[in-house]
Scaffold this motif. Structure first.
Motif, PDB file in Angstrom:
ATOM      1  N   ALA A 296       0.848  -1.184   0.000  1.00  0.00           N
ATOM      2  CA  ALA A 296       0.000   0.000   0.000  1.00  0.00           C
ATOM      3  C   ALA A 296       0.888   1.240   0.000  1.00  0.00           C
ATOM      4  CB  ALA A 296      -0.931   0.014   1.214  1.00  0.00           C
ATOM      5  N   GLU A 297       0.717   2.096  -1.001  1.00  0.00           N
ATOM      6  CA  GLU A 297       1.461   3.356  -1.016  1.00  0.00           C
ATOM      7  C   GLU A 297       0.823   4.311  -0.004  1.00  0.00           C
ATOM      8  OE1 GLU A 297       2.590   7.132  -3.907  1.00  0.00           O
ATOM      9  OE2 GLU A 297       0.816   5.907  -4.270  1.00  0.00           O
ATOM     10  N   VAL A 298       1.644   4.974   0.797  1.00  0.00           N
ATOM     11  CA  VAL A 298       1.133   5.882   1.832  1.00  0.00           C
ATOM     12  C   VAL A 298       1.765   7.272   1.696  1.00  0.00           C
ATOM     13  CG1 VAL A 298       0.488   4.090   3.467  1.00  0.00           C
ATOM     14  CG2 VAL A 298       2.827   4.959   3.481  1.00  0.00           C
ATOM     15  N   THR A 299       2.212   7.616   0.507  1.00  0.00           N
ATOM     16  CA  THR A 299       2.839   8.913   0.260  1.00  0.00           C
ATOM     17  C   THR A 299       1.930  10.053   0.673  1.00  0.00           C
ATOM     18  OG1 THR A 299       4.129   8.034  -1.576  1.00  0.00           O
ATOM     19  CG2 THR A 299       3.770  10.422  -1.546  1.00  0.00           C
ATOM     20  N   ASP A 300       2.509  11.000   1.414  1.00  0.00           N
ATOM     21  CA  ASP A 300       1.814  12.242   1.789  1.00  0.00           C
ATOM     22  C   ASP A 300       0.606  12.019   2.682  1.00  0.00           C
ATOM     23  OD1 ASP A 300       2.995  14.651   1.207  1.00  0.00           O
ATOM     24  OD2 ASP A 300       2.340  14.676  -0.875  1.00  0.00           O
ATOM     25  N   LYS A 301       0.470  10.864   3.271  1.00  0.00           N
ATOM     26  CA  LYS A 301      -0.660  10.607   4.154  1.00  0.00           C
ATOM     27  C   LYS A 301      -0.381  11.210   5.528  1.00  0.00           C
ATOM     28  CE  LYS A 301      -2.733   8.022   1.064  1.00  0.00           C
ATOM     29  NZ  LYS A 301      -3.917   8.501   0.330  1.00  0.00           N
ATOM     30  N   SER A 302      -1.208  12.138   5.962  1.00  0.00           N
ATOM     31  CA  SER A 302      -1.040  12.749   7.276  1.00  0.00           C
ATOM     32  C   SER A 302      -1.768  11.911   8.318  1.00  0.00           C
ATOM     33  CB  SER A 302      -1.586  14.177   7.274  1.00  0.00           C
ATOM     34  OG  SER A 302      -0.843  14.981   6.386  1.00  0.00           O
ATOM     35  N   ASN A 303      -1.004  11.377   9.248  1.00  0.00           N
ATOM     36  CA  ASN A 303      -1.561  10.540  10.310  1.00  0.00           C
ATOM     37  C   ASN A 303      -2.404   9.401   9.753  1.00  0.00           C
ATOM     38  OD1 ASN A 303      -0.426  12.129  12.407  1.00  0.00           O
ATOM     39  ND2 ASN A 303      -2.044  13.630  12.092  1.00  0.00           N
ATOM     40  N   GLY A 304      -1.977   8.884   8.609  1.00  0.00           N
ATOM     41  CA  GLY A 304      -2.708   7.783   8.000  1.00  0.00           C
ATOM     42  C   GLY A 304      -2.411   6.476   8.699  1.00  0.00           C
ATOM     43  N   GLU A 305      -3.402   5.601   8.796  1.00  0.00           N
ATOM     44  CA  GLU A 305      -3.230   4.306   9.439  1.00  0.00           C
ATOM     45  C   GLU A 305      -3.408   3.201   8.415  1.00  0.00           C
ATOM     46  OE1 GLU A 305      -5.699   1.746  12.602  1.00  0.00           O
ATOM     47  OE2 GLU A 305      -4.851   3.586  13.427  1.00  0.00           O
ATOM     48  N   TYR A 306      -2.343   2.396   8.255  1.00  0.00           N
ATOM     49  CA  TYR A 306      -2.359   1.297   7.312  1.00  0.00           C
ATOM     50  C   TYR A 306      -1.747   0.093   8.012  1.00  0.00           C
ATOM     51  CZ  TYR A 306      -3.386   5.061   4.187  1.00  0.00           C
ATOM     52  OH  TYR A 306      -3.979   6.157   3.604  1.00  0.00           O
ATOM     53  N   PHE A 307      -2.395  -1.048   7.896  1.00  0.00           N
ATOM     54  CA  PHE A 307      -1.922  -2.256   8.578  1.00  0.00           C
ATOM     55  C   PHE A 307      -1.740  -1.994  10.082  1.00  0.00           C
ATOM     56  CE2 PHE A 307       0.403  -2.727   4.329  1.00  0.00           C
ATOM     57  CZ  PHE A 307      -0.693  -3.281   3.725  1.00  0.00           C
ATOM     58  N   ASN A 308      -2.585  -1.153  10.662  1.00  0.00           N
ATOM     59  CA  ASN A 308      -2.506  -0.795  12.083  1.00  0.00           C
ATOM     60  C   ASN A 308      -1.183  -0.129  12.464  1.00  0.00           C
ATOM     61  OD1 ASN A 308      -5.027  -1.361  12.973  1.00  0.00           O
ATOM     62  ND2 ASN A 308      -4.521  -3.317  13.911  1.00  0.00           N
ATOM     63  N   TYR A 309      -0.554   0.563  11.518  1.00  0.00           N
ATOM     64  CA  TYR A 309       0.679   1.304  11.795  1.00  0.00           C
ATOM     65  C   TYR A 309       0.411   2.767  11.447  1.00  0.00           C
ATOM     66  CZ  TYR A 309       5.418   3.078  11.061  1.00  0.00           C
ATOM     67  OH  TYR A 309       6.568   3.819  11.080  1.00  0.00           O
ATOM     68  N   THR A 310       0.427   3.641  12.439  1.00  0.00           N
ATOM     69  CA  THR A 310       0.090   5.039  12.244  1.00  0.00           C
ATOM     70  C   THR A 310       1.356   5.885  12.174  1.00  0.00           C
ATOM     71  OG1 THR A 310      -1.963   4.739  13.458  1.00  0.00           O
ATOM     72  CG2 THR A 310      -1.199   6.993  13.169  1.00  0.00           C
ATOM     73  N   HIS A 311       1.433   6.728  11.153  1.00  0.00           N
ATOM     74  CA  HIS A 311       2.587   7.595  10.988  1.00  0.00           C
ATOM     75  C   HIS A 311       2.192   8.777  10.108  1.00  0.00           C
ATOM     76  CE1 HIS A 311       6.881   8.417  11.184  1.00  0.00           C
ATOM     77  NE2 HIS A 311       6.866   8.692   9.891  1.00  0.00           N
ATOM     78  N   ASP A 312       2.915   9.890  10.249  1.00  0.00           N
ATOM     79  CA  ASP A 312       2.676  11.074   9.429  1.00  0.00           C
ATOM     80  C   ASP A 312       3.685  11.070   8.284  1.00  0.00           C
ATOM     81  OD1 ASP A 312       2.214  13.509   8.315  1.00  0.00           O
ATOM     82  OD2 ASP A 312       2.405  14.667  10.161  1.00  0.00           O
ATOM     83  N   TYR A 313       3.198  10.971   7.058  1.00  0.00           N
ATOM     84  CA  TYR A 313       4.065  10.908   5.889  1.00  0.00           C
ATOM     85  C   TYR A 313       4.019  12.196   5.066  1.00  0.00           C
ATOM     86  CZ  TYR A 313       4.251   5.909   6.838  1.00  0.00           C
ATOM     87  OH  TYR A 313       4.451   4.694   7.432  1.00  0.00           O
ATOM     88  N   ASP A 314       3.806  13.324   5.698  1.00  0.00           N
ATOM     89  CA  ASP A 314       3.731  14.596   5.001  1.00  0.00           C
ATOM     90  C   ASP A 314       5.041  14.860   4.251  1.00  0.00           C
ATOM     91  OD1 ASP A 314       2.646  17.052   4.214  1.00  0.00           O
ATOM     92  OD2 ASP A 314       3.580  18.084   5.905  1.00  0.00           O
TER      93      ASP A 314
END
Length: 376
Positions: A296-314
């Motif tokens: 799953a691409e998570v580029t530029d996701k602010s506080n996005g949660e994927y696979f139960n892993y939360t991170h800010d990718y701004d």
């Protein structure tokens, strides 16, 4: 470390198509005998184009040591190799690991290759990392440009790329690949290797006076060892962080990435990043391949949660991977992104962007990464 561990990836589309897995080949540079710096002593040879630092007696290298040695190295570097900006790899000091090897070679055309060898467990792994760094230095000694590395042997520490290498990463004629950076982390549970290239789009063609268009492409190699009864990868992340350093992203920020969206299961396809509608000359291309893993691409996701892993990718290009039952072989995805950055013209050294990788292997989290700096 992640705030939460990976789960089973519910809700991800698992349709896929099957094909052969591509192998990325990336570049390196080299020259003559090295400058050698140990933990407590300094010995110099006749060469002024290679810096090698090796931990002595199992003691890791310090940031102060590396920074001081880099200053000396660039003072002695021949002016003929400093005609253009030099983009070179440096350790990522934000990762909780120890540095046991650092190699930097600046080629005849001013384009360098760098190697950062680390281990968070030390001991025999520290010795292994040190030996790998020595081999990298021996590989780059006779190289004069980043196209001149012979990667025909299986045990080469660095990988080769060229404009005509259709099996790996190809740069269109409007792009200038600036260097090759490699980060290597070895742990009891496995190893991570990142081999990546920063490239700049022709500033006479980018249409902006106050910004530059840059790209990262990277091969992220993950090898699980047999540890505590298993040898499996459960979760992984690859990242290209454009916010790291003194040169900030500017509008329209990250403008191109690949792979995009979600890719489920065994897949292989032609990937690439580009400048607008410039066509082949403005494109960097490669073959993307993955086994039975969900991406799953998570580029530029602010506080996005994927696979139960939360991170800010701004302003960070990032990709996450999960293997529901664990993946028991080497995994090596290739990812790329392009971003607008404020002008990098400078005097002295300016910290630039970085590439990072993280994987959960046999229940243990392992991280690797390398930053970059620009010498102007």
């Amino acid at each position: 470390m992640p705030e939460n561990q990976a789960n089973q990836g519910d809700g991800i589309d698992k349709s896929h198509h099957k094909s052969r897995r591509g192998i990325l080949k990336l570049a390196a540079a080299g020259s003559t005998s090295p400058l050698f710096f140990s933990e407590t002593t300094v010995a110099q040879s006749n060469s002024k184009t290679i810096l090698e630092m090796t931990a002595k007696d199992g003691e890791p290298l310090s940031k102060k040591q590396i920074d001081s040695s880099l200053k000396k190295f660039f003072r002695m570097l021949p002016n003929s190799r400093k005609e253009n900006k030099i983009v070179y790899g440096v350790p990522d000091y934000e990762i909780d690991t120890d540095i046991y090897s650092y190699v930097l070679k600046v080629g005849r055309d001013g384009r360098p290759v760098s190697f950062v060898g680390t281990s968070s467990v030390g001991g025999t792994k520290a010795k292994s990392v040190t030996r790998r760094g020595v081999k990298v230095r021996s590989e780059v000694e006779g190289m004069d440009t980043i196209e001149s590395l012979d990667s025909s042997t299986d045990d080469t520490m660095l990988q080769k790329s060229s404009q005509d290498d259709v099996d790996g990463v190809t740069h269109g004629s409007d792009w200038e690949d600036k260097s090759v950076v490699t980060a290597y982390e070895e742990h009891d549970a496995g190893e991570l290797t990142i081999t990546a290239q920063p490239a700049q789009y022709d500033d006479e063609l980018d249409g902006k006076d106050d910004a530059e268009y840059w790209a990262w492409t990277g091969s992220y190699r993950m090898v699980p060892y047999h540890y505590h009864g298993s040898a499996r990868i459960n979760f992984a992340e690859t990242k290209q962080d454009w916010t790291y350093g003194v040169f900030s992203p500017v509008e329209p920020y990250i403008s191109s990435t690949d792979p995009t969206g979600e890719v489920s299961g065994e897949s292989s396809f032609q990937a690439g990043i580009s400048y607008g509608t410039a066509g082949i000359s403005g494109t960097i291309g490669w073959q993307y391949s993955q086994p039975e893993i969900v991406m799953a691409e998570v580029t530029d996701k602010s506080n996005g949660e994927y696979f139960n892993y939360t991170h800010d990718y701004d302003n960070q290009a990032a990709w996450q991977y999960i293997a529901e039952t664990g993946y028991g072989s080497t995994f090596e995805p290739t990812c790329g992104s392009a971003c607008w950055i404020e002008n990098t013209e400078c005097s002295g050294i300016g910290q630039f962007s970085r590439v990072e990788s993280m994987a959960q292997m046999n229940g243990v989290w392992i991280e690797a990464g390398t930053g970059t700096s620009i010498e102007c």
